[in-house]
Scaffold this motif. Sequence first.
Motif, PDB file in Angstrom:
ATOM      1  N   LEU A  48       7.412  -6.891  27.560  1.00  0.00           N
ATOM      2  CA  LEU A  48       6.819  -5.798  28.064  1.00  0.00           C
ATOM      3  C   LEU A  48       5.912  -6.635  29.278  1.00  0.00           C
ATOM      4  O   LEU A  48       6.224  -6.067  30.421  1.00  0.00           O
ATOM      5  CB  LEU A  48       6.970  -4.648  27.109  1.00  0.00           C
ATOM      6  CG  LEU A  48       6.768  -3.720  28.282  1.00  0.00           C
ATOM      7  CD1 LEU A  48       7.235  -3.287  28.776  1.00  0.00           C
ATOM      8  CD2 LEU A  48       6.014  -2.126  27.140  1.00  0.00           C
ATOM      9  N   LEU A  49       5.042  -7.126  28.452  1.00  0.00           N
ATOM     10  CA  LEU A  49       3.626  -7.507  29.000  1.00  0.00           C
ATOM     11  C   LEU A  49       3.998  -8.239  30.505  1.00  0.00           C
ATOM     12  O   LEU A  49       3.574  -7.865  31.125  1.00  0.00           O
ATOM     13  CB  LEU A  49       2.695  -7.648  28.158  1.00  0.00           C
ATOM     14  CG  LEU A  49       1.658  -7.252  27.408  1.00  0.00           C
ATOM     15  CD1 LEU A  49       1.262  -6.671  26.363  1.00  0.00           C
ATOM     16  CD2 LEU A  49       1.095  -5.492  28.408  1.00  0.00           C
ATOM     17  N   ALA A  50       5.488  -9.444  30.060  1.00  0.00           N
ATOM     18  CA  ALA A  50       5.531 -10.392  31.032  1.00  0.00           C
ATOM     19  C   ALA A  50       6.389  -9.448  31.868  1.00  0.00           C
ATOM     20  O   ALA A  50       6.247 -10.143  33.532  1.00  0.00           O
ATOM     21  CB  ALA A  50       6.163 -11.282  30.352  1.00  0.00           C
ATOM     22  N   MET A  51       7.220  -8.503  31.503  1.00  0.00           N
ATOM     23  CA  MET A  51       7.911  -7.767  33.131  1.00  0.00           C
ATOM     24  C   MET A  51       6.852  -7.401  34.178  1.00  0.00           C
ATOM     25  O   MET A  51       6.764  -6.424  34.517  1.00  0.00           O
ATOM     26  CB  MET A  51       9.064  -6.834  32.453  1.00  0.00           C
ATOM     27  CG  MET A  51      10.231  -7.774  31.353  1.00  0.00           C
ATOM     28  SD  MET A  51      10.867  -6.770  30.594  1.00  0.00           S
ATOM     29  CE  MET A  51      11.255  -5.987  32.272  1.00  0.00           C
ATOM     30  N   MET A  52       5.832  -6.591  32.995  1.00  0.00           N
ATOM     31  CA  MET A  52       4.432  -5.903  34.061  1.00  0.00           C
ATOM     32  C   MET A  52       3.891  -6.885  34.700  1.00  0.00           C
ATOM     33  O   MET A  52       3.587  -6.497  35.594  1.00  0.00           O
ATOM     34  CB  MET A  52       4.001  -5.458  32.656  1.00  0.00           C
ATOM     35  CG  MET A  52       4.875  -4.088  33.065  1.00  0.00           C
ATOM     36  SD  MET A  52       3.418  -3.039  31.250  1.00  0.00           S
ATOM     37  CE  MET A  52       2.411  -2.575  31.705  1.00  0.00           C
ATOM     38  N   SER A  53       3.654  -8.082  34.406  1.00  0.00           N
ATOM     39  CA  SER A  53       2.547  -8.760  35.015  1.00  0.00           C
ATOM     40  C   SER A  53       3.878  -9.208  36.647  1.00  0.00           C
ATOM     41  O   SER A  53       3.318  -9.917  37.192  1.00  0.00           O
ATOM     42  CB  SER A  53       3.334  -9.573  34.249  1.00  0.00           C
ATOM     43  OG  SER A  53       1.555  -9.724  33.154  1.00  0.00           O
ATOM     44  N   LEU A  54       5.156  -9.599  36.423  1.00  0.00           N
ATOM     45  CA  LEU A  54       5.949 -10.402  37.175  1.00  0.00           C
ATOM     46  C   LEU A  54       6.060  -8.683  37.931  1.00  0.00           C
ATOM     47  O   LEU A  54       6.080  -8.659  39.692  1.00  0.00           O
ATOM     48  CB  LEU A  54       7.115 -10.097  36.150  1.00  0.00           C
ATOM     49  CG  LEU A  54       6.922 -11.309  35.787  1.00  0.00           C
ATOM     50  CD1 LEU A  54       8.916 -11.662  35.405  1.00  0.00           C
ATOM     51  CD2 LEU A  54       6.890 -12.985  37.014  1.00  0.00           C
ATOM     52  N   VAL A  55       5.956  -7.697  37.739  1.00  0.00           N
ATOM     53  CA  VAL A  55       6.202  -6.676  38.634  1.00  0.00           C
ATOM     54  C   VAL A  55       4.957  -6.336  39.378  1.00  0.00           C
ATOM     55  O   VAL A  55       4.901  -6.092  40.993  1.00  0.00           O
ATOM     56  CB  VAL A  55       5.957  -5.190  37.589  1.00  0.00           C
ATOM     57  CG1 VAL A  55       6.106  -4.276  39.199  1.00  0.00           C
ATOM     58  CG2 VAL A  55       7.777  -5.001  37.062  1.00  0.00           C
ATOM     59  N   VAL A  56       3.663  -6.691  38.974  1.00  0.00           N
ATOM     60  CA  VAL A  56       2.279  -6.583  39.566  1.00  0.00           C
ATOM     61  C   VAL A  56       2.206  -7.752  40.520  1.00  0.00           C
ATOM     62  O   VAL A  56       2.168  -7.143  41.550  1.00  0.00           O
ATOM     63  CB  VAL A  56       1.176  -6.527  38.007  1.00  0.00           C
ATOM     64  CG1 VAL A  56       0.039  -6.831  39.416  1.00  0.00           C
ATOM     65  CG2 VAL A  56       1.717  -5.042  37.617  1.00  0.00           C
ATOM     66  N   ILE A  57       2.253  -9.066  39.677  1.00  0.00           N
ATOM     67  CA  ILE A  57       2.641  -9.941  41.201  1.00  0.00           C
ATOM     68  C   ILE A  57       3.273  -9.836  41.790  1.00  0.00           C
ATOM     69  O   ILE A  57       3.169  -9.735  43.148  1.00  0.00           O
ATOM     70  CB  ILE A  57       3.075 -11.533  39.827  1.00  0.00           C
ATOM     71  CG1 ILE A  57       1.720 -11.728  39.244  1.00  0.00           C
ATOM     72  CG2 ILE A  57       2.828 -12.379  41.493  1.00  0.00           C
ATOM     73  CD1 ILE A  57       2.506 -12.313  37.818  1.00  0.00           C
ATOM     74  N   ALA A  58       4.885  -9.088  41.522  1.00  0.00           N
ATOM     75  CA  ALA A  58       5.438  -9.579  43.009  1.00  0.00           C
ATOM     76  C   ALA A  58       4.336  -7.567  43.750  1.00  0.00           C
ATOM     77  O   ALA A  58       5.226  -7.810  45.313  1.00  0.00           O
ATOM     78  CB  ALA A  58       7.419  -8.509  42.630  1.00  0.00           C
ATOM     79  N   ALA A  59       5.058  -7.171  43.612  1.00  0.00           N
ATOM     80  CA  ALA A  59       3.496  -5.503  44.268  1.00  0.00           C
ATOM     81  C   ALA A  59       2.465  -6.040  45.328  1.00  0.00           C
ATOM     82  O   ALA A  59       2.000  -6.114  46.263  1.00  0.00           O
ATOM     83  CB  ALA A  59       2.982  -4.647  42.980  1.00  0.00           C
ATOM     84  N   ASN A  60       1.898  -7.075  44.806  1.00  0.00           N
ATOM     85  CA  ASN A  60       0.681  -7.298  45.462  1.00  0.00           C
ATOM     86  C   ASN A  60       1.078  -8.822  46.633  1.00  0.00           C
ATOM     87  O   ASN A  60       0.294  -8.720  47.065  1.00  0.00           O
ATOM     88  CB  ASN A  60      -0.451  -8.618  44.862  1.00  0.00           C
ATOM     89  CG  ASN A  60      -1.251  -6.888  43.205  1.00  0.00           C
ATOM     90  OD1 ASN A  60      -1.641  -6.424  44.189  1.00  0.00           O
ATOM     91  ND2 ASN A  60      -1.470  -7.916  42.409  1.00  0.00           N
ATOM     92  N   SER A  61       2.725  -9.355  46.366  1.00  0.00           N
ATOM     93  CA  SER A  61       2.696 -10.512  46.960  1.00  0.00           C
ATOM     94  C   SER A  61       3.680  -9.677  48.848  1.00  0.00           C
ATOM     95  O   SER A  61       3.204 -10.117  49.130  1.00  0.00           O
ATOM     96  CB  SER A  61       4.029 -11.170  46.524  1.00  0.00           C
ATOM     97  OG  SER A  61       4.901 -10.798  46.352  1.00  0.00           O
ATOM     98  N   ARG A  62       3.916  -8.387  48.744  1.00  0.00           N
ATOM     99  CA  ARG A  62       4.381  -7.624  49.661  1.00  0.00           C
ATOM    100  C   ARG A  62       3.373  -7.628  50.384  1.00  0.00           C
ATOM    101  O   ARG A  62       1.871  -7.260  50.448  1.00  0.00           O
ATOM    102  CB  ARG A  62       5.043  -6.849  49.025  1.00  0.00           C
ATOM    103  CG  ARG A  62       6.620  -7.723  47.972  1.00  0.00           C
ATOM    104  CD  ARG A  62       6.914  -5.897  48.157  1.00  0.00           C
ATOM    105  NE  ARG A  62       8.330  -7.106  47.403  1.00  0.00           N
ATOM    106  CZ  ARG A  62      10.016  -5.966  47.653  1.00  0.00           C
ATOM    107  NH1 ARG A  62       9.615  -4.898  48.231  1.00  0.00           N
ATOM    108  NH2 ARG A  62      10.979  -6.552  47.348  1.00  0.00           N
TER     109      ARG A  62
END
Length: 62
Positions: A48-62
Amino acid sequence: MPDQTIPATPPPSEPLSEAVPARKYVENKPPRGLYVRVFIYVIATHVLLAMMSLVVIAANSR
């Protein structure tokens, strides 16, 4: 064969006077299922923490 009219083992006339007391059950280690559940919770938390980190990274890259 002769007809048997008396039982093979007569019933006891009095109950046993000295019954062996039941041994007290003491659990000195946790059940195996506890380790399995803790392992699953730890893995699920990391996923869950890894998926949340990926979501945050994807949101910051846009």
